[in-house]
Design a protein around this motif. Structure first.
Motif, mmCIF file in Angstrom:
data_model
loop_
_atom_site.group_PDB
_atom_site.id
_atom_site.type_symbol
_atom_site.label_atom_id
_atom_site.label_comp_id
_atom_site.label_asym_id
_atom_site.label_seq_id
_atom_site.Cartn_x
_atom_site.Cartn_y
_atom_site.Cartn_z
ATOM 1 N N LYS A 38 4.175 1.255 8.584
ATOM 2 C CA LYS A 38 3.812 2.265 9.572
ATOM 3 C C LYS A 38 3.440 1.589 10.892
ATOM 4 O O LYS A 38 3.903 1.957 11.949
ATOM 5 C CB LYS A 38 2.649 3.095 9.025
ATOM 6 C CG LYS A 38 2.194 4.192 9.938
ATOM 7 C CD LYS A 38 1.178 5.089 9.256
ATOM 8 C CE LYS A 38 0.563 6.044 10.267
ATOM 9 N NZ LYS A 38 -0.388 6.966 9.684
ATOM 10 N N THR A 39 2.587 0.596 10.810
ATOM 11 C CA THR A 39 2.076 -0.047 12.025
ATOM 12 C C THR A 39 2.958 -1.192 12.514
ATOM 13 O O THR A 39 2.921 -1.567 13.669
ATOM 14 C CB THR A 39 0.690 -0.632 11.732
ATOM 15 O OG1 THR A 39 0.810 -1.500 10.585
ATOM 16 C CG2 THR A 39 -0.327 0.448 11.437
ATOM 17 N N PHE A 40 3.712 -1.776 11.617
ATOM 18 C CA PHE A 40 4.485 -2.995 11.853
ATOM 19 C C PHE A 40 3.575 -4.159 12.263
ATOM 20 O O PHE A 40 3.983 -5.059 13.003
ATOM 21 C CB PHE A 40 5.597 -2.775 12.886
ATOM 22 C CG PHE A 40 6.928 -3.295 12.392
ATOM 23 C CD1 PHE A 40 7.590 -2.667 11.349
ATOM 24 C CD2 PHE A 40 7.505 -4.440 12.929
ATOM 25 C CE1 PHE A 40 8.802 -3.158 10.867
ATOM 26 C CE2 PHE A 40 8.717 -4.931 12.456
ATOM 27 C CZ PHE A 40 9.376 -4.283 11.421
ATOM 28 N N LYS B 157 -9.544 -5.650 5.804
ATOM 29 C CA LYS B 157 -8.435 -6.393 6.420
ATOM 30 C C LYS B 157 -8.938 -7.475 7.359
ATOM 31 O O LYS B 157 -8.166 -8.294 7.841
ATOM 32 C CB LYS B 157 -7.530 -5.438 7.209
ATOM 33 C CG LYS B 157 -6.578 -4.640 6.346
ATOM 34 C CD LYS B 157 -5.693 -3.766 7.219
ATOM 35 C CE LYS B 157 -4.792 -2.882 6.371
ATOM 36 N NZ LYS B 157 -4.096 -1.868 7.158
ATOM 37 N N THR C 44 0.971 -5.049 9.662
ATOM 38 C CA THR C 44 0.275 -5.446 8.432
ATOM 39 C C THR C 44 0.631 -6.882 8.060
ATOM 40 O O THR C 44 1.819 -7.234 7.944
ATOM 41 C CB THR C 44 0.643 -4.467 7.288
ATOM 42 O OG1 THR C 44 0.291 -3.156 7.725
ATOM 43 C CG2 THR C 44 -0.092 -4.792 6.006
ATOM 44 N N GLN D 135 -4.086 4.768 -5.354
ATOM 45 C CA GLN D 135 -4.247 4.624 -3.902
ATOM 46 C C GLN D 135 -4.469 5.970 -3.228
ATOM 47 O O GLN D 135 -5.387 6.121 -2.418
ATOM 48 C CB GLN D 135 -3.036 3.928 -3.250
ATOM 49 C CG GLN D 135 -3.360 3.559 -1.803
ATOM 50 C CD GLN D 135 -2.177 3.504 -0.859
ATOM 51 O OE1 GLN D 135 -1.069 3.901 -1.188
ATOM 52 N NE2 GLN D 135 -2.426 3.007 0.335
ATOM 53 N N GLU E 251 -9.632 -0.845 6.415
ATOM 54 C CA GLU E 251 -9.603 -1.603 7.678
ATOM 55 C C GLU E 251 -10.649 -2.710 7.651
ATOM 56 O O GLU E 251 -10.389 -3.831 8.076
ATOM 57 C CB GLU E 251 -9.857 -0.673 8.880
ATOM 58 C CG GLU E 251 -8.901 0.510 9.009
ATOM 59 C CD GLU E 251 -7.436 0.103 9.078
ATOM 60 O OE1 GLU E 251 -7.149 -0.964 9.634
ATOM 61 O OE2 GLU E 251 -6.594 0.834 8.528
ATOM 62 N N GLN F 141 -9.093 5.781 6.440
ATOM 63 C CA GLN F 141 -9.300 4.691 5.480
ATOM 64 C C GLN F 141 -10.018 3.517 6.135
ATOM 65 O O GLN F 141 -9.535 2.403 6.149
ATOM 66 C CB GLN F 141 -7.973 4.220 4.840
ATOM 67 C CG GLN F 141 -6.876 3.724 5.781
ATOM 68 C CD GLN F 141 -6.168 4.831 6.494
ATOM 69 O OE1 GLN F 141 -5.833 5.844 5.890
ATOM 70 N NE2 GLN F 141 -5.958 4.665 7.789
ATOM 71 N N THR G 253 3.045 -7.719 5.066
ATOM 72 C CA THR G 253 4.419 -7.232 5.271
ATOM 73 C C THR G 253 5.132 -8.068 6.323
ATOM 74 O O THR G 253 6.302 -8.436 6.151
ATOM 75 C CB THR G 253 4.382 -5.740 5.688
ATOM 76 O OG1 THR G 253 3.744 -5.024 4.636
ATOM 77 C CG2 THR G 253 5.766 -5.180 5.925
ATOM 78 N N GLY H 187 0.846 -1.204 0.000
ATOM 79 C CA GLY H 187 0.000 0.000 0.000
ATOM 80 C C GLY H 187 0.878 1.250 0.000
ATOM 81 O O GLY H 187 1.817 1.367 -0.790
ATOM 82 N N GLY H 188 0.600 2.151 0.918
ATOM 83 C CA GLY H 188 1.374 3.391 0.987
ATOM 84 C C GLY H 188 2.826 3.165 1.339
ATOM 85 O O GLY H 188 3.667 4.036 1.120
ATOM 86 N N SER H 189 3.150 2.011 1.872
ATOM 87 C CA SER H 189 4.545 1.705 2.200
ATOM 88 C C SER H 189 5.254 1.065 1.012
ATOM 89 O O SER H 189 6.323 0.466 1.173
ATOM 90 C CB SER H 189 4.602 0.788 3.425
ATOM 91 O OG SER H 189 4.102 1.471 4.548
HETATM 92 O O1 F6P Z 1 -3.458 -0.176 2.064
HETATM 93 C C1 F6P Z 1 -4.043 0.310 3.203
HETATM 94 C C2 F6P Z 1 -3.070 0.727 4.224
HETATM 95 O O2 F6P Z 1 -3.737 0.903 5.411
HETATM 96 C C3 F6P Z 1 -2.305 1.978 3.798
HETATM 97 O O3 F6P Z 1 -2.908 3.133 4.179
HETATM 98 C C4 F6P Z 1 -0.950 1.720 4.350
HETATM 99 O O4 F6P Z 1 -0.024 2.493 3.693
HETATM 100 C C5 F6P Z 1 -0.805 0.256 4.074
HETATM 101 O O5 F6P Z 1 -2.082 -0.263 4.383
HETATM 102 C C6 F6P Z 1 0.280 -0.478 4.786
HETATM 103 O O6 F6P Z 1 0.234 -0.278 6.172
HETATM 104 P P1 F6P Z 1 1.541 -0.315 7.036
HETATM 105 O O7 F6P Z 1 2.464 0.722 6.518
HETATM 106 O O8 F6P Z 1 1.103 -0.066 8.429
HETATM 107 O O9 F6P Z 1 2.137 -1.693 6.883
#
Ligand code: F6P
Length: 592
Positions: free
Chosen positions: A253-255, A556, A257, A396, A553, A549, A260, A195-197
């Protein structure tokens, strides 16, 4: 819960489920027990109730009487619809808009408090109200001497502390003073993220690859992106790489996902099974807002690069999310120019009057196309292969930001917000979906051209060289869409009568043209910021929260052992015929 509420003074009416509007008994109590007053206060925020919105609705009838063929003959109009900032030209004369339309759009912007909302964003106010956060991606590219406060704290020194750390680390990796576990220089980077990452850094990387300064600085280094949880993506990313010379950057961002973290565990295993557990600290680093989880995962906190909750994932390419992998590949000084480009547009967006403000004009015209002319999609058509990942990134940023069904105050929108973005570089797209945009559905188009190619032209002796050929298409397509081709023209060309209907094009199809002088790191930063701010403008005018967003969520957390998955696991033969509880919207699943 169904009620009908009419606000006498405005004639506004709402019929439906008050639960949708957040009008719970608890909310009502919070509003002194006055549910109707609470609802009314929320209703008042809907832009579609206002006089400027209604005025624009009525104005559509006027515009329907015009054709771009005629509008384009008015040279004063056309001149007023071409603006320039820092060598970038925006030509919006091929929009189905008159000078009067623009003035009505500026009135709408005023009604929506656009200026105040832009200021609130730059001032670090919590404009992402559903997550109670500032929205400060502009701070990520602010100059060192700038002050930008979030919650009473100037965040710019923190930003630069991380940027300096990236400069230092990327220099060490690139000059070989930071080496892998076996003493070899790390010349390959795999960035894990989704996603944004992933999409923003991938876009910038693809755009820089063929820029002469950046590619020279990259030397023989490689940067790859692992996003999909699919083992195929893992295999493709590690294929042909020597892990002794590979650095893995986990970007999240969240560590938390799922995709990831699974990919991070997979590559941790790839490294530790070959080089031992202790090799992880030399071959894995992280970018996150959640440094505790980074440490728990086994990455040395000294090798973690922070960012902050006021950076939305899809707006994070200018944080360590993009700057670390890109600096490892191209060197920090190249990426600093990318940040400078974005900063120049931030300043322009913040200070230029709306009539001369590229992101504001683009945003207002998008609102006009979507909400008034009824064109829900937009095609992003860069005439350079270097921008092949622009559309996936903007998909996105735009659709996650503005694909909302409620106003920022939680009132269900009586109009559709957001747009469907897609795109492909020209001229490839011309041989793909342009038939539809010329003769089928009306899709407002963004044509993006580059005056000076990143690469030297070949076949210089040809009358029209490759870049000229590309740019001829860039200039011709907007005209073909605007003017179309009439029956009379075809008849004068002696086209066989039975083919005339097939070769007739109505024209009157809107587009904008954006012309950049070149495409280096600075210009790429500018292009990114133009789109980011355009999307914010749309959201500000629609009165939605472009920075949360919740829909993502929801997706997910699918119902885990749904009928569908259960049957798949059991290998049930009738699985394809079963309706699924996994996907409640209209959909179909095909399993091979
Ligand atoms: O794709 C949805 C999202 O929530 C994005 O906003 C975010 O960039 C991506 O998932 C990945 O999330 P993260 O950076 O926490 O792994």
């Amino acid at each position: 819960n169904d009620v009908e509420i009419v606000v006498a003074e405005t004639g506004w009416s709402y019929k439906g489920d008050v639960g949708e509007a957040g009008a719970t008994v608890e909310n009502a109590k919070a509003y002194n027990g006055n549910l109707v007053a609470h609802l009314r206060s929320m209703m008042g925020t809907l832009i579609s109730d206002t006089a400027p919105w209604k005025d624009l609705k009525a104005h559509v009838g006027e515009i329907d009487k015009t054709h771009l063929r005629d509008l384009m003959t008015d040279t004063d109009r056309c001149k007023s619809m071409m603006i320039e900032f820092d060598g970038i030209f925006l030509d919006y004369s091929r929009q189905r808009a008159t000078v009067d339309t623009m003035s009505k759009l500026f009135t709408l912007a005023e009604e929506a408090h656009l200026k105040q909302k832009i200021n609130s964003m730059f001032n670090g106010e919590h404009i992402n109200s559903t997550e109670n956060r500032s929205v400060l991606h502009v701070a990520l590219r602010a100059s060192k001497d700038k002050t930008i406060n979030s919650d009473g704290k100037n965040v710019v020194p923190d930003v630069w502390q991380v940027l300096d750390k990236i400069r230092d680390f990327s220099d060490k990796v690139r000059n070989g003073s930071w080496v892998g576990a076996t003493g070899k220089a790390l010349t390959n980077v795999i960035a894990i993220g989704i996603g944004g990452s992933f999409l923003g850094p991938m876009f910038v990387h693809t755009a820089l690859q063929t820029d002469s300064e950046a590619s020279k600085s990259a030397g023989g280094r490689q940067l790859r992106f692992l996003a999909n949880v699919d083992p195929v993506d893992v295999a493709r990313n590690i294929s042909g790489l020597n892990l002794e010379t590979t650095l893995v950057v986990v970007v999240s961002k969240t560590f938390t996902t799922a995709e990831t973290m699974l990919n991070a565990r997979t590559l941790r295993e790839w490294i530790s099974s070959a080089l031992g557990q202790q090799a992880v600290s030399k071959h894995m680093v992280a970018v996150s807002t959640n440094l505790k989880l980074v440490e728990k995962f086994g990455i040395d906190p000294n090798n973690a690069f922070a960012f902050w909750d006021w950076v939305g994932g899809r707006y994070s390419v200018c944080s360590a999310v993009g700057v670390l992998p890109l600096s490892l590949q191209y060197g920090f000084s190249v990426i600093e120019k990318f940040l400078e480009g974005a900063r120049s547009i931030d300043q322009h967006f913040h200070s230029a009057p709306f009539e001369k403000n590229i992101p504001v004009l683009l945003g207002l015209l998008s609102v006009w196309n979507v909400s008034f002319l009824g064109y829900p999609a937009r095609a992003i058509l860069p005439y350079t292969q270097a921008l092949e990942k622009l559309a996936p990134h903007i998909q996105q940023v735009s659709m996650e930001s503005n694909g909302k069904g409620v106003s920022i105050d939680g009132v269900r929108l009586p109009f559709e917000a957001g747009e469907i973005d897609f795109g492909e570089p020209g001229t490839n797209g011309q041989h793909s979906f342009y038939q539809l945009i010329h003769q089928g559905r009306i899709i407002p188009c963004d044509f993006i051209g580059i005056v000076k190619s990143q690469q030297p032209v070949y076949l210089r002796d040809e009358v029209v060289n490759n870049h000229d050929e590309l740019m001829s298409n860039f200039f011709a397509q907007p005209d073909a869409l605007a003017y179309g081709k009439t029956r009379e023209q075809l008849q004068s060309e002696n086209v066989a009568s039975q083919l005339v209907p097939h070769k007739t094009f109505t024209g009157n199809r809107p587009s904008i043209s954006l012309l950049l002088p070149s495409l280096d790191a600075y210009r790429i930063g500018q292009l990114l910021a133009i789109y980011e701010h355009r999307i914010a403008v749309e959201g500000f005018v629609w009165g939605i929260n472009s920075f949360d967003q919740w829909g993502v969520e929801l997706g997910k957390h699918p119902k885990s052992e749904s009928n569908f998955m259960h049957r798949v696991r059991k290998g049930s033969a009738d699985v394809l015929l079963e309706p699924t509880t996994l996907l409640p919207e209209i959909s179909c699943c095909l399993m091979l």
